[in-house]
Design a protein around this motif. Structure first.
Motif, PDB file in Angstrom:
ATOM      1  N   CYS A 282       0.912  -1.132  -0.219  1.00 18.31           N
ATOM      2  CA  CYS A 282      -0.057   0.099  -0.034  1.00 18.31           C
ATOM      3  C   CYS A 282       0.886   1.257  -0.012  1.00 18.31           C
ATOM      4  CB  CYS A 282      -1.045  -0.061   1.207  1.00 18.31           C
ATOM      5  SG  CYS A 282      -2.291  -1.258   1.007  1.00 18.31           S
ATOM      6  N   GLU A 283       2.073   1.162   0.694  1.00 18.48           N
ATOM      7  CA  GLU A 283       2.792   2.542   0.669  1.00 18.48           C
ATOM      8  C   GLU A 283       3.459   2.685  -0.689  1.00 18.48           C
ATOM      9  OE1 GLU A 283       3.767   5.263   2.624  1.00 18.48           O
ATOM     10  OE2 GLU A 283       2.485   3.717   3.589  1.00 18.48           O
ATOM     11  N   ILE A 284       3.979   1.489  -1.500  1.00 17.96           N
ATOM     12  CA  ILE A 284       4.345   1.605  -2.720  1.00 17.96           C
ATOM     13  C   ILE A 284       3.364   2.504  -3.671  1.00 17.96           C
ATOM     14  CG2 ILE A 284       5.107   0.367  -4.857  1.00 17.96           C
ATOM     15  CD1 ILE A 284       6.148  -1.720  -3.024  1.00 17.96           C
ATOM     16  N   ILE A 285       1.993   1.884  -3.582  1.00 17.44           N
ATOM     17  CA  ILE A 285       0.890   2.526  -4.287  1.00 17.44           C
ATOM     18  C   ILE A 285       0.668   3.814  -3.908  1.00 17.44           C
ATOM     19  CG2 ILE A 285      -1.618   2.247  -4.909  1.00 17.44           C
ATOM     20  CD1 ILE A 285      -0.963  -0.765  -4.588  1.00 17.44           C
ATOM     21  N   LYS A 286       0.544   4.020  -2.747  1.00 15.39           N
ATOM     22  CA  LYS A 286       0.275   5.599  -2.344  1.00 15.39           C
ATOM     23  C   LYS A 286       1.327   6.672  -2.593  1.00 15.39           C
ATOM     24  CE  LYS A 286      -2.069   4.462   1.947  1.00 15.39           C
ATOM     25  NZ  LYS A 286      -1.721   4.544   3.527  1.00 15.39           N
ATOM     26  N   LYS A 287       2.738   6.100  -2.586  1.00 12.95           N
ATOM     27  CA  LYS A 287       3.677   7.161  -3.244  1.00 12.95           C
ATOM     28  C   LYS A 287       3.681   7.322  -4.536  1.00 12.95           C
ATOM     29  CE  LYS A 287       7.695   6.321  -0.285  1.00 12.95           C
ATOM     30  NZ  LYS A 287       8.704   5.389   0.023  1.00 12.95           N
ATOM     31  N   ARG A 288       3.363   6.399  -5.436  1.00 15.01           N
ATOM     32  CA  ARG A 288       3.109   6.493  -6.824  1.00 15.01           C
ATOM     33  C   ARG A 288       2.220   7.311  -7.241  1.00 15.01           C
ATOM     34  NH1 ARG A 288       3.351   3.986 -11.971  1.00 15.01           N
ATOM     35  NH2 ARG A 288       1.190   3.827 -12.785  1.00 15.01           N
ATOM     36  N   HIS A 289       1.024   7.214  -6.435  1.00 10.44           N
ATOM     37  CA  HIS A 289      -0.206   8.142  -6.637  1.00 10.44           C
ATOM     38  C   HIS A 289      -0.005   9.438  -6.267  1.00 10.44           C
ATOM     39  CE1 HIS A 289      -3.330   5.196  -7.823  1.00 10.44           C
ATOM     40  NE2 HIS A 289      -2.299   4.311  -7.863  1.00 10.44           N
ATOM     41  N   ALA A 290       0.858   9.478  -5.125  1.00  6.06           N
ATOM     42  CA  ALA A 290       1.342  11.142  -4.601  1.00  6.06           C
ATOM     43  C   ALA A 290       2.163  11.738  -5.818  1.00  6.06           C
ATOM     44  CB  ALA A 290       2.004  10.907  -3.380  1.00  6.06           C
TER      45      ALA A 290
END
Ligand code: F6P
Length: 343
Positions: free
Chosen positions: A203-211
């Motif tokens: 989830c961290e990887i995905i959130k960073k990507r979306h950020a």
């Protein structure tokens, strides 16, 4: 005139028919008789055969599946079946057998060689590419290309609808399809059976990507991947004759966790048997053909209890037991390369 039998066991896979065609063509050229044993080891338990000749193998090179049929029958599971296999071997008038299969089918072949049926030669197959002692198994390249194309297609919807899409691919114990299709298809996260899933990290990887402005992500997960401290996600607990559960469902679980934790709409696509079906790639046709011809050469040279294999660009032969003693899991150097592109 000596007589050869050939069987295909375990999950079907693209490239089986090219092997059958090659074994038949080479056997006939060498002056052998050849007979097809139907449905894997079941055909030897039940003495069930079909004729094989130039005409029966004509036109099968581009076809997926196996004209011999297959099964997951394990003669070591049912009392009396090993004796039935030996009886049928005699009744069929066989001098040698080519067993085409993965860890289970070749595991049986390896045991039979020690239990009084020495004249067996193995040919490695599986879309999972997890057999030791060969660089590649045929079927893998086709499955990889199908999975890559599916990931490309999922990208367009993910991007247009600003979604996360989880693609669940096959791979029971090894994540070869996931890692290679994930790299080839530009996945943002790849999850394999070799490395337990850390959902916080995903989830961290995905959130960073979306950020950083991306509004979509593709997550590729192998069906055999497990959550940290979790059990394998299965469709049902019933075991097959080789002790395997029916996998499937990890994608669904993962998608719902990702959606809950990130708040981004998350969908799942389970590729399933689409990866195992259809016409073999040119690579798998050529590999299957080379392995099939080599298998007959081994029989001609009385090199039994061996498996044909790919080593670099050469076809070699190795002891059957080497192929089945340990599974070939994903090389961590390859995983490190995949990780460079996560997020
Ligand atoms: O071994 C190949 C494979 O496709 C695995 O990836 C998968 O877990 C299994 O076969 C599925 O087998 P079946 O089609 O018999 O359910």
């Amino acid at each position: 005139m000596a007589r050869i039998g050939i069987l295909t066991g375990g999950g079907d896979c693209p490239g089986l028919n090219p092997v059958i065609r090659a074994v038949v063509r080479k056997a006939l050229l060498e002056g052998y008789e050849i007979v097809g044993v139907k449905n894997g080891w079941k055909g030897l338990v039940e003495n069930d055969t079909m004729p094989l000749n130039l005409n029966t193998v004509s036109g099968i090179l581009p076809k997926g599946g196996t004209i011999l049929g297959t099964s997951r029958t394990n003669p070591y599971k049912t009392q009396g079946d090993v004796e039935r296999v030996k009886d049928s071997f005699k009744k069929m008038g066989l001098d040698a057998l080519v067993a085409v299969g993965g860890e289970d089918t070749l595991g049986v072949a390896s045991k039979l060689v020690k239990d009084g049926l020495p004249n067996i030669v193995g040919v490695p197959k599986t879309i999972d590419n997890d057999l030791s002692a060969t660089d590649y198994t045929f079927g893998f390249d086709t499955a990889l290309n199908v999975a890559t194309e599916c990931i490309d297609r999922l990208h367009t919807t993910a991007e247009s609808h600003h979604r996360i899409i989880v693609a669940e691919v096959m791979g029971r114990h090894a994540g070869w399809i996931a890692i290679e299709a994930g790299i080839a298809g530009g996945a943002d996260v790849i999850l394999i059976p070799e490395i337990p899933i850390d959902i916080d990290e995903v989830c961290e990887i995905i959130k960073k990507r979306h950020a950083r402005g991306k509004t979509f992500s593709i997550v590729v997960v192998a069906e055999g991947a497990q959550f940290k401290d979790g059990d394998m996600v299965t469709q049902e607990q019933k075991l097959d004759a080789f002790g395997h559960v029916r996998l499937g469902g990890i994608g669904e679980n993962l998608a719902s966790l990702i959606e809950k934790r990130t708040g981004f709409e998350t969908r799942v696509s389970v590729l399933g048997h689409i990866q195992r079906g259809g016409s073999p790639t040119a690579f798998d046709r050529v590999l299957g053909t080379r392995l099939g011809v080599k298998a007959v050469e081994l029989i001609k040279n009385k090199k039994f209890g061996r498996m044909v294999a790919l080593a670099g660009i050469k076809i070699i032969d190795v002891p059957l037991e080497d192929a089945v003693k340990a599974l070939k899991t994903v090389d961590m150097e390859l995983y490190d390369i995949a990780k460079v592109f996560f997020g």
